[in-house]
Design a protein around this motif. Structure first.
Motif, mmCIF file in Angstrom:
data_model
loop_
_atom_site.group_PDB
_atom_site.id
_atom_site.type_symbol
_atom_site.label_atom_id
_atom_site.label_comp_id
_atom_site.label_asym_id
_atom_site.label_seq_id
_atom_site.Cartn_x
_atom_site.Cartn_y
_atom_site.Cartn_z
ATOM 1 N N ARG A 290 0.854 -1.194 0.000
ATOM 2 C CA ARG A 290 0.000 0.000 0.000
ATOM 3 C C ARG A 290 0.886 1.238 0.000
ATOM 4 O O ARG A 290 1.945 1.255 0.618
ATOM 5 N N VAL A 291 0.395 2.249 -0.677
ATOM 6 C CA VAL A 291 1.096 3.528 -0.678
ATOM 7 C C VAL A 291 0.718 4.266 0.598
ATOM 8 O O VAL A 291 -0.437 4.212 1.035
ATOM 9 N N LYS A 292 1.705 4.950 1.222
ATOM 10 C CA LYS A 292 1.391 5.758 2.408
ATOM 11 C C LYS A 292 0.388 6.840 2.030
ATOM 12 O O LYS A 292 0.413 7.342 0.907
ATOM 13 N N SER A 293 -0.452 7.210 2.979
ATOM 14 C CA SER A 293 -1.573 8.098 2.640
ATOM 15 C C SER A 293 -1.107 9.449 2.108
ATOM 16 O O SER A 293 -1.808 10.085 1.327
ATOM 17 N N ASP A 294 0.112 9.883 2.481
ATOM 18 C CA ASP A 294 0.578 11.175 1.962
ATOM 19 C C ASP A 294 1.362 11.033 0.653
ATOM 20 O O ASP A 294 1.910 12.005 0.137
ATOM 21 N N GLY A 295 1.409 9.809 0.112
ATOM 22 C CA GLY A 295 2.071 9.606 -1.175
ATOM 23 C C GLY A 295 3.592 9.693 -1.115
ATOM 24 O O GLY A 295 4.257 9.768 -2.153
ATOM 25 N N ASP B 200 11.885 16.060 -17.686
ATOM 26 C CA ASP B 200 12.760 15.290 -16.796
ATOM 27 C C ASP B 200 11.981 14.429 -15.792
ATOM 28 O O ASP B 200 12.576 13.840 -14.903
ATOM 29 N N THR B 201 10.675 14.378 -15.909
ATOM 30 C CA THR B 201 9.865 13.681 -14.902
ATOM 31 C C THR B 201 8.940 12.677 -15.578
ATOM 32 O O THR B 201 8.296 12.986 -16.576
ATOM 33 N N PHE B 202 8.937 11.476 -14.999
ATOM 34 C CA PHE B 202 8.253 10.355 -15.654
ATOM 35 C C PHE B 202 7.498 9.532 -14.625
ATOM 36 O O PHE B 202 7.854 9.505 -13.457
ATOM 37 N N GLU B 203 6.474 8.822 -15.102
ATOM 38 C CA GLU B 203 5.802 7.843 -14.255
ATOM 39 C C GLU B 203 6.242 6.455 -14.661
ATOM 40 O O GLU B 203 6.410 6.165 -15.841
ATOM 41 N N ARG B 204 6.418 5.603 -13.648
ATOM 42 C CA ARG B 204 6.734 4.210 -13.938
ATOM 43 C C ARG B 204 6.113 3.311 -12.877
ATOM 44 O O ARG B 204 6.029 3.680 -11.705
ATOM 45 N N PRO B 205 5.640 2.128 -13.281
ATOM 46 C CA PRO B 205 5.040 1.222 -12.311
ATOM 47 C C PRO B 205 6.105 0.473 -11.528
ATOM 48 O O PRO B 205 7.152 0.098 -12.091
ATOM 49 N N ILE B 206 5.865 0.269 -10.241
ATOM 50 C CA ILE B 206 6.728 -0.582 -9.426
ATOM 51 C C ILE B 206 5.837 -1.559 -8.662
ATOM 52 O O ILE B 206 4.610 -1.455 -8.740
ATOM 53 N N TYR B 207 6.435 -2.484 -7.940
ATOM 54 C CA TYR B 207 5.669 -3.482 -7.191
ATOM 55 C C TYR B 207 4.588 -4.116 -8.073
ATOM 56 O O TYR B 207 3.391 -4.056 -7.764
#
Lengths: 249, 312
Positions: A18-23, B121-128
């Motif tokens: 889970r992601v922490k609530s503050d991201g 310079d900023t990107f989204e990537r999936p983890i877990y």
């Protein structure tokens, strides 16, 4: 020939994080941690080469927090001879880990380095290739079979659409794919034996490596959840739905 | 600013996967060049030159570049790198193999499997396994990026777009590795990565024979590609490259039909961005139903032949 294997302590593959609530990060406070499954395959591969008389010593290395000693004890229980923990509480990104491993490769002089192809936490799939680059060594990634002959590793690699076979000159870096082997179950006597095997401590400072992160993590979020649709009772209804509602056939 | 894309090809055909990296590069708001490194691969270079948005194709040809050896391809990219702000490849087996070697040689980080370009310079990537999306910022001068194909549309060949093709010197052979053999599964079916419809089987099929007998006719009817869960691959029902999931292939077809697949999070990571998901499973509690648009609970050995017949 010495073999160096690298192992990472990660959130167990059965845990949905889970992601922490503050991201600001991932909540891994009380979740089960395990050895990265691909690294377990790497340790097994190294130990099998020792059992086959090809390797003389298997050294397990981990870079991470003090708790990674547990992960190293597991590697020792599988059959590694000794372990080194490069201890750091800081976030270690793949390039930093590759540099730490490179420093250890220079100290230990292994003929073969085996690492998992990917850690299942950050899913980067980088460290092995980066280590090979830093040491100007050849690489054979995503290995599904491995044999050693005449100063070379012969490796079948999983590629898109099939597999290919490479010969890489030793010393080389191999990264493991799922089909390379099935790691053995660790038995209690071997867990007891592993407690007596040597585990040395090192640090990025001792190895002279700057591990400052290069990528800044700005935010973590959960992807939009996909919701369950409907259950249909028969094939005719399914086909009608796919044709008329979803319009995909 | 200019981006260099490492083209994936077999010396004859530019792989469709590379087209997605072109689109990602254009999102970084740069000029786009493509490197075609191989042997006797001028046709690939011309195909790359026709892509909308591409302004130059660099063609390096040598026998030791023919088989995509990471040591030689990475050295070729590194030799060109100083002129570029971005180096990209699609996150295929080939891209994943070469790109980190380039990044480490340049002493820069790699951003793996981006799914979105937020800014230069900023990107989204999936983890877990795709359960978390990380937003990361790179401060490196050269940004080395692998691109998740399913997250970016494919670039198309534009009428009249003829980028210049420039032949460049090949780097020397590293001599560190050599290619021995390649066995590819030949099939008349579409490739998994680009297929509009995928029929995928899991442990529920129970054998290689059942997998073939149940799923091949259905895939033929739908002109679909065939895929599998890790369980089916580990059990030997199908070859390794059928595996869809976190550490296998990531797909996003219009229609994904999961047959006898329970739906472990590692599998969902590879297919949950499909437009429509159908699940056929005898266990009504199977997690696959939590992501399926349409589910049927029942015996796949009855339902799949019925479905094949119903499709006329």
């Amino acid at each position: 020939m010495k073999i160096l294997v690298a192992v990472k302590r990660v959130v167990d593959f059965n845990v949905k994080v889970r992601v922490k609530s503050d991201g600001s990060g991932i909540d891994i406070g009380n979740v089960k941690m395990s050895m990265n499954p691909f690294d377990e395959i790497a340790v097994e591969a190294a130990v099998r080469l020792k059992e086959a008389g090809i390797a003389s010593e298997v050294i397990a290395v981990s870079c991470g927090p003090a708790q990674a000693q547990e992960t190293l004890r597991t590697a020792l229980a599988i059959g590694a001879d000794r372990a080194i923990l490069v201890e750091s509480q800081d976030e270690l990104q793949p390039l930093a880990v590759a540099k730490l491993l490179h420093a250890l490769v220079k100290q230990e002089g292994p003929g073969l380095i085996i690492v998992g192809k990917q850690a299942i936490d950050d899913d980067s799939n980088q460290t092995g290739q980066m280590l090979a680059a830093l040491g100007n060594m050849p690489q054979a990634t995503f290995a599904s079979t491995l044999s050693i002959a005449d100063g070379e590793a012969i490796v079948a690699r999983e590629i898109d659409g099939g597999q290919e076979t490479l010969a890489v000159r030793l010393p080389a870096v191999i990264t493991t794919d799922l089909r390379l082997n099935t790691p053995r179950y660790v038995t209690l006597p071997n867990i007891m034996k592993a407690k007596k095997k040597p585990l040395a401590l090192s640090s990025p400072a001792q190895l002279g490596v700057d591990v400052a992160p290069r990528l800044a993590a700005l935010k973590f979020s959960e992807p939009p959840a996909r919701t369950a649709g409907i259950k249909v009772t028969d094939v005719a209804t399914l086909v009608a739905r796919l044709k008329n509602d979803a319009k995909v056939i | 600013m200019t981006a260099l894309i490492i083209a994936e090809h077999d010396n004859r055909v530019l792989k469709a996967a590379s087209l997605h990296a072109v689109t990602a590069a254009l999102h970084c708001d740069t000029e786009v060049h493509i490197l075609v490194a191989g042997q006797a691969c001028a046709e690939v270079a011309h195909a790359a030159a026709a892509l909308t948005g591409v302004s130059r194709v660099l063609l390096a040809q040598a026998p030791h570049l023919a088989d995509g050896l990471a040591e030689n391809i990475a050295a070729q990219v590194v030799a060109l790198a100083p002129a570029y702000s971005y180096i990209l490849a699609t996150a295929t087996a080939a891209g994943k193999n070469v790109l980190p070697r380039v990044a480490a040689t340049l002493d820069v980080a790699q951003v793996s499997e981006i799914t979105k370009v937020i800014s230069a310079d900023t990107f989204e990537r999936p983890i877990y396994a795709g359960n978390v999306i990380a937003t990361v910022k790179s401060s490196d001068r050269i940004k080395v990026i692998s691109v998740r194909a399913t997250a970016f549309a494919a670039a198309t060949a534009g009428a009249g777009n003829g980028a210049e093709v420039v032949s460049i010197d090949a780097v020397a052979d590293s001599g560190l590795s050599h290619f021995m053999a390649r066995e590819t599964t030949s099939s008349d079916r579409p490739e998994l990565a680009g297929a509009k419809i995928i029929v995928s089987g899991g442990r529920g099929l129970a054998s290689a024979e059942n997998y073939e007998e149940m799923l091949a006719p259905l895939a033929d009817k739908l002109h679909a590609a065939l895929g599998a869960s890790r369980a089916a691959v580990d059990a030997g029902y199908v070859p390794n490259d059928y595996q869809i999931g976190q550490t296998g292939k990531v797909v996003a077809p219009d229609l994904y039909i999961a047959v006898g697949i329970s739906g472990a999070i590692q599998h969902l990571a590879g297919m949950k961005d499909s437009k429509v998901i159908v699940a056929i499973n005898k266990d009504e509690e199977a997690p696959i139903f939590s992501v399926a648009d349409y589910g049927i609970v029942g015996d796949l050995f009855e339902l799949v032949p019925q479905l094949t017949t119903a499709l006329g």
